[in-house]
Design a protein around this motif. Structure first.
Motif, PDB file in Angstrom:
ATOM      1  N   GLY A  81      -4.205   2.120  -0.479  1.00  0.00           N
ATOM      2  CA  GLY A  81      -4.594   0.722   1.399  1.00  0.00           C
ATOM      3  C   GLY A  81      -3.282  -0.142   1.311  1.00  0.00           C
ATOM      4  N   ARG A  82      -2.844  -1.019   0.132  1.00  0.00           N
ATOM      5  CA  ARG A  82      -2.368  -1.724   0.135  1.00  0.00           C
ATOM      6  C   ARG A  82      -0.570  -1.343   0.356  1.00  0.00           C
ATOM      7  N   SER A  83      -0.213  -0.499  -0.275  1.00  0.00           N
ATOM      8  CA  SER A  83       0.856   0.429  -0.041  1.00  0.00           C
ATOM      9  C   SER A  83       0.951   1.527   0.985  1.00  0.00           C
ATOM     10  N   ARG A  84      -0.043   1.866   1.445  1.00  0.00           N
ATOM     11  CA  ARG A  84       0.072   3.210   2.752  1.00  0.00           C
ATOM     12  C   ARG A  84       0.575   1.641   3.951  1.00  0.00           C
ATOM     13  N   ASP A  85       0.305   1.161   4.006  1.00  0.00           N
ATOM     14  CA  ASP A  85       0.592  -0.420   4.923  1.00  0.00           C
ATOM     15  C   ASP A  85       2.216  -1.331   4.801  1.00  0.00           C
ATOM     16  N   LYS A  86       2.816  -0.249   5.505  1.00  0.00           N
ATOM     17  CA  LYS A  86       4.687   0.025   4.995  1.00  0.00           C
ATOM     18  C   LYS A  86       4.697  -1.782   5.311  1.00  0.00           C
ATOM     19  N   LEU A  87       4.530  -2.422   6.279  1.00  0.00           N
ATOM     20  CA  LEU A  87       3.918  -3.735   6.682  1.00  0.00           C
ATOM     21  C   LEU A  87       3.766  -4.769   5.242  1.00  0.00           C
ATOM     22  N   ARG A  88       2.324  -4.434   4.886  1.00  0.00           N
ATOM     23  CA  ARG A  88       1.713  -5.112   4.357  1.00  0.00           C
ATOM     24  C   ARG A  88       2.382  -5.176   2.351  1.00  0.00           C
ATOM     25  N   SER A  89       2.591  -3.905   2.067  1.00  0.00           N
ATOM     26  CA  SER A  89       3.450  -3.491   1.411  1.00  0.00           C
ATOM     27  C   SER A  89       4.752  -4.647   1.369  1.00  0.00           C
ATOM     28  N   MET A  90       5.453  -4.515   2.345  1.00  0.00           N
ATOM     29  CA  MET A  90       6.676  -5.410   1.884  1.00  0.00           C
ATOM     30  C   MET A  90       6.239  -6.805   2.610  1.00  0.00           C
ATOM     31  N   GLN A  91       5.111  -7.517   2.530  1.00  0.00           N
ATOM     32  CA  GLN A  91       5.122  -9.181   2.569  1.00  0.00           C
ATOM     33  C   GLN A  91       4.886  -9.023   0.972  1.00  0.00           C
ATOM     34  N   LEU A  92       3.749  -8.111   0.084  1.00  0.00           N
ATOM     35  CA  LEU A  92       3.432  -8.843  -0.913  1.00  0.00           C
ATOM     36  C   LEU A  92       4.476  -8.244  -1.706  1.00  0.00           C
ATOM     37  N   LEU A  93       5.249  -7.428  -1.340  1.00  0.00           N
ATOM     38  CA  LEU A  93       6.360  -7.682  -2.611  1.00  0.00           C
ATOM     39  C   LEU A  93       7.754  -8.718  -2.063  1.00  0.00           C
ATOM     40  N   ALA A  94       7.844  -9.289  -0.786  1.00  0.00           N
ATOM     41  CA  ALA A  94       8.633 -10.028  -1.104  1.00  0.00           C
ATOM     42  C   ALA A  94       7.788 -11.773  -1.301  1.00  0.00           C
ATOM     43  N   ARG A  95       6.283 -11.907  -1.312  1.00  0.00           N
ATOM     44  CA  ARG A  95       5.480 -12.981  -1.912  1.00  0.00           C
ATOM     45  C   ARG A  95       5.907 -12.742  -3.179  1.00  0.00           C
ATOM     46  N   ASP A  96       6.143 -11.998  -4.461  1.00  0.00           N
ATOM     47  CA  ASP A  96       6.130 -11.198  -5.810  1.00  0.00           C
ATOM     48  C   ASP A  96       7.568 -11.382  -6.241  1.00  0.00           C
ATOM     49  N   GLY A  97       8.588 -12.396  -5.356  1.00  0.00           N
ATOM     50  CA  GLY A  97       9.878 -12.244  -5.424  1.00  0.00           C
ATOM     51  C   GLY A  97      10.502 -10.798  -5.418  1.00  0.00           C
ATOM     52  N   ILE A  98      10.007  -9.539  -5.873  1.00  0.00           N
ATOM     53  CA  ILE A  98      11.052  -8.551  -5.130  1.00  0.00           C
ATOM     54  C   ILE A  98      11.759  -7.667  -4.643  1.00  0.00           C
ATOM     55  N   GLY A  99      13.262  -7.671  -4.643  1.00  0.00           N
ATOM     56  CA  GLY A  99      14.236  -7.709  -4.151  1.00  0.00           C
ATOM     57  C   GLY A  99      14.189  -6.185  -3.223  1.00  0.00           C
ATOM     58  N   LEU A 100      14.247  -6.960  -1.835  1.00  0.00           N
ATOM     59  CA  LEU A 100      14.209  -5.562  -0.819  1.00  0.00           C
ATOM     60  C   LEU A 100      15.347  -5.629   0.356  1.00  0.00           C
TER      61      LEU A 100
ATOM     62  N   MET B  96      12.576  -0.047  -1.475  1.00  0.00           N
ATOM     63  CA  MET B  96      12.252   1.154  -0.271  1.00  0.00           C
ATOM     64  C   MET B  96      10.968   1.450  -0.235  1.00  0.00           C
ATOM     65  N   GLU B  97       9.918   1.809  -0.746  1.00  0.00           N
ATOM     66  CA  GLU B  97       8.394   1.815  -0.948  1.00  0.00           C
ATOM     67  C   GLU B  97       7.800   2.588  -1.710  1.00  0.00           C
ATOM     68  N   VAL B  98       6.375   2.113  -2.315  1.00  0.00           N
ATOM     69  CA  VAL B  98       5.766   1.831  -3.163  1.00  0.00           C
ATOM     70  C   VAL B  98       4.708   3.641  -2.752  1.00  0.00           C
ATOM     71  N   ASN B  99       4.723   4.154  -3.830  1.00  0.00           N
ATOM     72  CA  ASN B  99       4.308   5.584  -3.081  1.00  0.00           C
ATOM     73  C   ASN B  99       3.079   5.889  -3.802  1.00  0.00           C
ATOM     74  N   SER B 100       1.893   5.697  -3.974  1.00  0.00           N
ATOM     75  CA  SER B 100       0.512   5.798  -4.117  1.00  0.00           C
ATOM     76  C   SER B 100       0.166   7.599  -4.969  1.00  0.00           C
ATOM     77  N   SER B 101       0.634   8.246  -4.202  1.00  0.00           N
ATOM     78  CA  SER B 101       1.172   9.883  -4.966  1.00  0.00           C
ATOM     79  C   SER B 101       1.901  10.469  -4.845  1.00  0.00           C
ATOM     80  N   PRO B 102       2.683  10.570  -5.971  1.00  0.00           N
ATOM     81  CA  PRO B 102       4.041  10.885  -5.769  1.00  0.00           C
ATOM     82  C   PRO B 102       4.102  11.661  -6.231  1.00  0.00           C
ATOM     83  N   GLY B 103       5.094  12.603  -5.448  1.00  0.00           N
ATOM     84  CA  GLY B 103       4.979  14.091  -6.157  1.00  0.00           C
ATOM     85  C   GLY B 103       5.377  14.304  -7.386  1.00  0.00           C
ATOM     86  N   LEU B 104       4.899  15.591  -7.897  1.00  0.00           N
ATOM     87  CA  LEU B 104       5.550  15.935  -9.482  1.00  0.00           C
ATOM     88  C   LEU B 104       6.526  16.692 -10.023  1.00  0.00           C
TER      89      LEU B 104
END
Length: 301
Positions: free
Chosen positions: A95-114, A259-267
């Motif tokens: 759910g976190r990863s599918r919400d683009k805005l929330r995922s960006m906010q969480l990554l920013a909170r943890d100091g990850i480059g965006l 840019m994005e974290v994909n929870s179901s990446p294609g193989l």
């Protein structure tokens, strides 16, 4: 182990490979159409039914939930979690990863480059949004878009305002992001399994397209990533709480940006580019970790 996979299309390369990898290791993997499940939400007795039968006896569940059915798919996955079945990725993390805005906010909170990212509800603030994102050219994205759909590169202030106003006029949420010109239409996808990067590929967009998605005609090749890129991918997966994911990064002048974290990446793309058995590594992860009632959130959140 008896494994359930929530997926709507059994013929996709990724799904066939996961079945193959599980069976090679002596496990049973049943593909269950997510939308054909129905649930009995009873006190202390959660149940899932499929094709008229109650689903019982599963040790693990692999969620391969399409973006268009995220809401219902996560409800089914939460039901599995409440039944004590171990999920490859937990419902809360997906759910976190599918919400683009929330995922960006969480990554920013943890100091990850965006990339610099701006968001607003009011289309009248289009000029301010573009300015916050560093000016034109600017990338404008639908929050609900996937596989490069709903992503526009606006070259001028006028075109950026027009795109933002058009999207908001259609009552869809968008965000504006800094355009990383130095990436040159390429990105990196790192596959993370169990807190380690197990494979990485460079994706290059089709001629004239700044998007590098393979679904849009892009190409892939194996790549050696830097220690900083490896660490960024692992930290991004941890921020989302995902055991298995694809982390998409660009090489900016100031370091890797996610840019994005994909929870179901294609193989398919990554297995063919690297020659690695990614499906097998995912099943091995389940073998090591799948235990009853081990879900951290137990369907909460």
């Amino acid at each position: 182990m008896k494994i359930a996979m929530l997926a709507r299309n059994a013929n996709l390369y990724s799904h066939k490979r996961l079945v193959e990898a599980a069976e090679e290791r002596g496990h049973t993997l049943d593909i269950i159409n997510t939308l054909q499940c129905y649930m009995n939400i009873a006190s202390r007795r959660p149940e899932i039914y499929y094709n008229g039968e109650k689903l019982v006896g599963y040790d693990a569940v692999i969620p391969r939930i399409g973006a268009s059915v995220t809401f219902y798919g996560l409800a089914v996955l939460r039901q599995f979690e409440m039944m004590g079945v171990y999920p490859l990725n937990e419902s809360v993390a997906i759910g976190r990863s599918r919400d683009k805005l929330r995922s960006m906010q969480l990554l920013a909170r943890d100091g990850i480059g965006l990339p610099v990212t701006a968001f607003a509800h009011d289309a009248k603030k289009a000029g301010d949004i573009v300015e916050l994102a560093g000016g034109t050219p600017v990338v404008i994205k639908l929050l609900e878009g996937t596989q490069g759909i709903g992503v526009v590169l606006a070259d001028t202030d006028r075109s950026a305002r027009s795109v933002i106003e058009a999207f908001r006029g259609a009552n869809v949420n968008i965000m504006a992001q800094e355009f990383i010109k130095e990436a040159g239409g390429t990105d990196i996808r790192a596959i993370v399994v169990g807190g380690k990067v197990i494979a990485a590929m460079k994706r290059t967009g089709a001629e004239g397209d700044f998007r590098s998605n393979l679904h849009r005609g892009g190409s892939a090749q194996v790549i050696k990533i830097s220690p900083e890129e490896r660490a960024t991918a692992v930290r991004a997966a941890k921020s989302m709480g995902l055991a298995v994911c694809g982390v998409d990064m660009l090489r900016a002048n100031h370091g890797p940006v996610v840019m994005e974290v994909n929870s179901s990446p294609g193989l398919e793309g990554v297995e063919k580019a690297t020659g690695l058995d990614i499906a097998g590594k995912i099943i091995t992860h389940l073998e090591k970790h799948a235990k009853p009632n081990k879900t951290k959130t137990k369907g909460k959140g």
